[in-house]
Design a protein around this motif. Structure first.
Motif, short mmCIF file in Angstrom:
data_model
loop_
_atom_site.label_atom_id
_atom_site.label_comp_id
_atom_site.label_asym_id
_atom_site.label_seq_id
_atom_site.Cartn_x
_atom_site.Cartn_y
_atom_site.Cartn_z
N CYS A 1 0.82 -1.22 0.00
CA CYS A 1 0.00 0.00 0.00
C CYS A 1 0.85 1.27 0.00
CB CYS A 1 -0.94 0.00 1.20
SG CYS A 1 -0.12 0.15 2.80
N LEU A 2 2.15 1.13 0.16
CA LEU A 2 3.12 2.23 0.12
C LEU A 2 3.00 3.19 1.30
CD1 LEU A 2 3.18 3.12 -3.68
CD2 LEU A 2 4.57 1.47 -2.43
N HIS A 3 2.21 2.84 2.33
CA HIS A 3 2.14 3.69 3.52
C HIS A 3 3.44 3.61 4.27
CE1 HIS A 3 -2.56 3.68 3.68
NE2 HIS A 3 -2.07 4.44 2.71
N GLY A 4 3.84 4.75 4.85
CA GLY A 4 5.11 4.76 5.56
C GLY A 4 5.19 5.83 6.63
N SER A 5 4.06 6.24 7.18
CA SER A 5 4.06 7.26 8.23
C SER A 5 4.56 6.64 9.54
CB SER A 5 2.65 7.82 8.43
OG SER A 5 1.78 6.82 8.95
N GLU B 1 3.14 6.29 12.23
CA GLU B 1 2.11 5.52 12.92
C GLU B 1 1.94 4.12 12.34
OE1 GLU B 1 1.56 8.59 11.65
OE2 GLU B 1 1.78 9.67 13.55
N VAL B 2 2.49 3.87 11.16
CA VAL B 2 2.32 2.58 10.49
C VAL B 2 3.33 1.57 11.04
CG1 VAL B 2 2.46 1.34 8.30
CG2 VAL B 2 1.39 3.59 8.39
N VAL B 3 2.84 0.43 11.50
CA VAL B 3 3.71 -0.64 11.98
C VAL B 3 4.13 -1.49 10.78
CG1 VAL B 3 3.88 -2.69 13.45
CG2 VAL B 3 2.60 -0.68 14.23
N LEU B 4 5.42 -1.52 10.52
CA LEU B 4 5.94 -2.29 9.40
C LEU B 4 6.51 -3.62 9.88
CD1 LEU B 4 7.79 0.55 7.44
CD2 LEU B 4 5.55 -0.46 6.92
N GLN B 5 6.23 -4.68 9.13
CA GLN B 5 6.68 -6.02 9.48
C GLN B 5 7.34 -6.69 8.27
OE1 GLN B 5 2.91 -7.65 10.69
NE2 GLN B 5 3.18 -7.00 12.82
N VAL B 6 8.25 -7.60 8.54
CA VAL B 6 8.91 -8.33 7.46
C VAL B 6 8.11 -9.58 7.12
CG1 VAL B 6 10.98 -9.62 6.80
CG2 VAL B 6 11.20 -7.44 8.01
N HIS B 7 7.80 -9.74 5.86
CA HIS B 7 7.02 -10.89 5.37
C HIS B 7 7.93 -11.79 4.55
CE1 HIS B 7 4.13 -13.32 3.25
NE2 HIS B 7 4.49 -12.80 2.09
N HIS B 8 7.99 -13.07 4.94
CA HIS B 8 8.76 -14.05 4.18
C HIS B 8 7.88 -14.63 3.08
CE1 HIS B 8 10.92 -13.81 7.99
NE2 HIS B 8 11.98 -14.29 7.37
N ARG B 9 8.34 -14.53 1.85
CA ARG B 9 7.56 -15.10 0.75
C ARG B 9 7.67 -16.62 0.69
NH1 ARG B 9 10.42 -12.57 -3.19
NH2 ARG B 9 10.74 -10.44 -2.54
N CYS C 1 12.11 -11.61 0.90
CA CYS C 1 11.19 -11.02 1.87
C CYS C 1 10.68 -9.67 1.38
CB CYS C 1 11.87 -10.83 3.22
SG CYS C 1 12.42 -12.34 4.02
N ASP C 2 9.52 -9.26 1.91
CA ASP C 2 8.95 -7.94 1.66
C ASP C 2 8.69 -7.27 3.00
OD1 ASP C 2 8.78 -8.06 -1.18
OD2 ASP C 2 7.05 -9.38 -0.99
N VAL C 3 8.59 -5.96 2.99
CA VAL C 3 8.17 -5.21 4.17
C VAL C 3 6.74 -4.77 3.95
CG1 VAL C 3 8.47 -3.06 5.45
CG2 VAL C 3 10.46 -4.44 4.85
N LEU C 4 5.85 -5.17 4.87
CA LEU C 4 4.43 -4.86 4.76
C LEU C 4 3.94 -4.21 6.05
CD1 LEU C 4 3.19 -8.27 3.27
CD2 LEU C 4 3.90 -6.21 2.00
N CYS C 5 2.91 -3.39 5.92
CA CYS C 5 2.26 -2.88 7.12
C CYS C 5 1.47 -4.02 7.76
CB CYS C 5 1.35 -1.69 6.79
SG CYS C 5 -0.12 -2.14 5.83
N ARG C 6 1.03 -3.81 8.99
CA ARG C 6 0.35 -4.89 9.71
C ARG C 6 -0.89 -5.37 8.97
NH1 ARG C 6 -0.52 -3.82 15.93
NH2 ARG C 6 1.72 -4.23 15.91
N GLY C 7 -1.64 -4.44 8.38
CA GLY C 7 -2.87 -4.82 7.67
C GLY C 7 -2.57 -5.63 6.41
N CYS C 8 -1.60 -5.17 5.61
CA CYS C 8 -1.26 -5.89 4.39
C CYS C 8 -0.61 -7.23 4.71
CB CYS C 8 -0.32 -5.05 3.53
SG CYS C 8 -1.12 -3.64 2.73
N HIS C 9 0.12 -7.29 5.82
CA HIS C 9 0.75 -8.55 6.22
C HIS C 9 -0.33 -9.57 6.57
CE1 HIS C 9 4.31 -10.51 8.60
NE2 HIS C 9 4.00 -11.15 7.49
#
Length: 231
Positions: free
Chosen positions: A27-31, A33-41, A57-65
């Motif tokens: 989603c490209l959010h990066g404020s 307040e956004v919690v970013l997590q590492v996602h293993h493909r 791996c990708d970096v995703l916000c909690r919702g996208c993860h």
């Protein structure tokens, strides 16, 4: 189990987030307040979460993860793989969002890796591995602290010191460049440590793990074989 693996995970996550420019890859959010997590493909059995190449791996916000993993978190097949003491309430359980000091890393073959507290670790692994592991972890830490603070240390004029543990004489000596290294039963060590405390911790862990006893026994065996061959 060595208890500092989460620091490796946090360093890996920090590097991934830097590589992603601090934004969610979906989603490209990066404020802030956004919690970013590492996602293993992909997941490879036996590989620690920080042992993956960056491009797996990708970096995703909690919702996208959550969406990537099917939204609903699985309730079984979780495995505890590490503990860590953060030194204070510097972490947050990724399951219940409660602040935590003692972090437990759990992993799932389809969902990935999370940092949780001991109670959530119990629930996810359907066991008491979290609370039992936590108790064992605290016991280990207390024994390590007792070792470091022991009045049985013999202090040398040069700032070094020695103590006996598990029938092994541990000698910590300063090096010429201001670092410290430990010797075992007069066998000279090779690894340098920045501080006396780091050398004490490393020596304690090496002896407690049984590796020191194994190393010294193997060394005695090699010396005996060499002497027999030369006689």
């Amino acid at each position: 189990m060595k208890l500092y693996r989460q620091r490796e995970w946090k360093a890996y996550c920090a590097d991934q987030i830097k590589l992603h420019g601090g934004r969610c890859a979906h989603c490209l959010h990066g404020s802030p307040e956004v919690v970013l997590q590492v996602h293993h493909r992909i997941y490879v059995k036996g590989r620690m979460p920080w042992e993956y190449p960056y491009d797996e791996c990708d970096v995703l916000c909690r919702g996208c993860h959550a969406k990537e993993h099917g939204i609903i978190m699985p309730s079984n097949d979780w495995e505890l793989i590490a503990h860590d003491d953060l030194g204070g309430l510097d972490g947050e359980c990724e399951r219940c969002e409660q602040p935590l000091r003692y972090a437990h890393m759990v992993t799932h073959p389809n969902w990935g890796t999370m940092i949780v507290g001991e109670q959530c670790a119990d629930k996810l692994t359907e066991s008491t591995v979290g609370t039992e592991g936590h108790a064992a972890f605290l016991n280990y830490l207390n024994r390590r602290k007792t070792f470091v603070d022991s009045p049985k240390w013999d202090i040398a004029p040069n700032g070094g010191r020695s103590i006996e543990r598990a029938d092994i004489v541990i000698e910590i000596v300063p090096t010429d460049d201001g670092k410290f290294r430990f010797n075992l039963n007069d066998v000279k060590g090779k690894g340098d440590h920045r501080t006396l405390l780091e050398a004490q911790i490393s020596a304690f862990d090496y002896v407690e793990s049984g590796k020191a006893t194994e190393y010294l026994a193997e060394r005695r065996r090699r010396i005996a074989e060499r002497n027999a061959a030369n006689s």
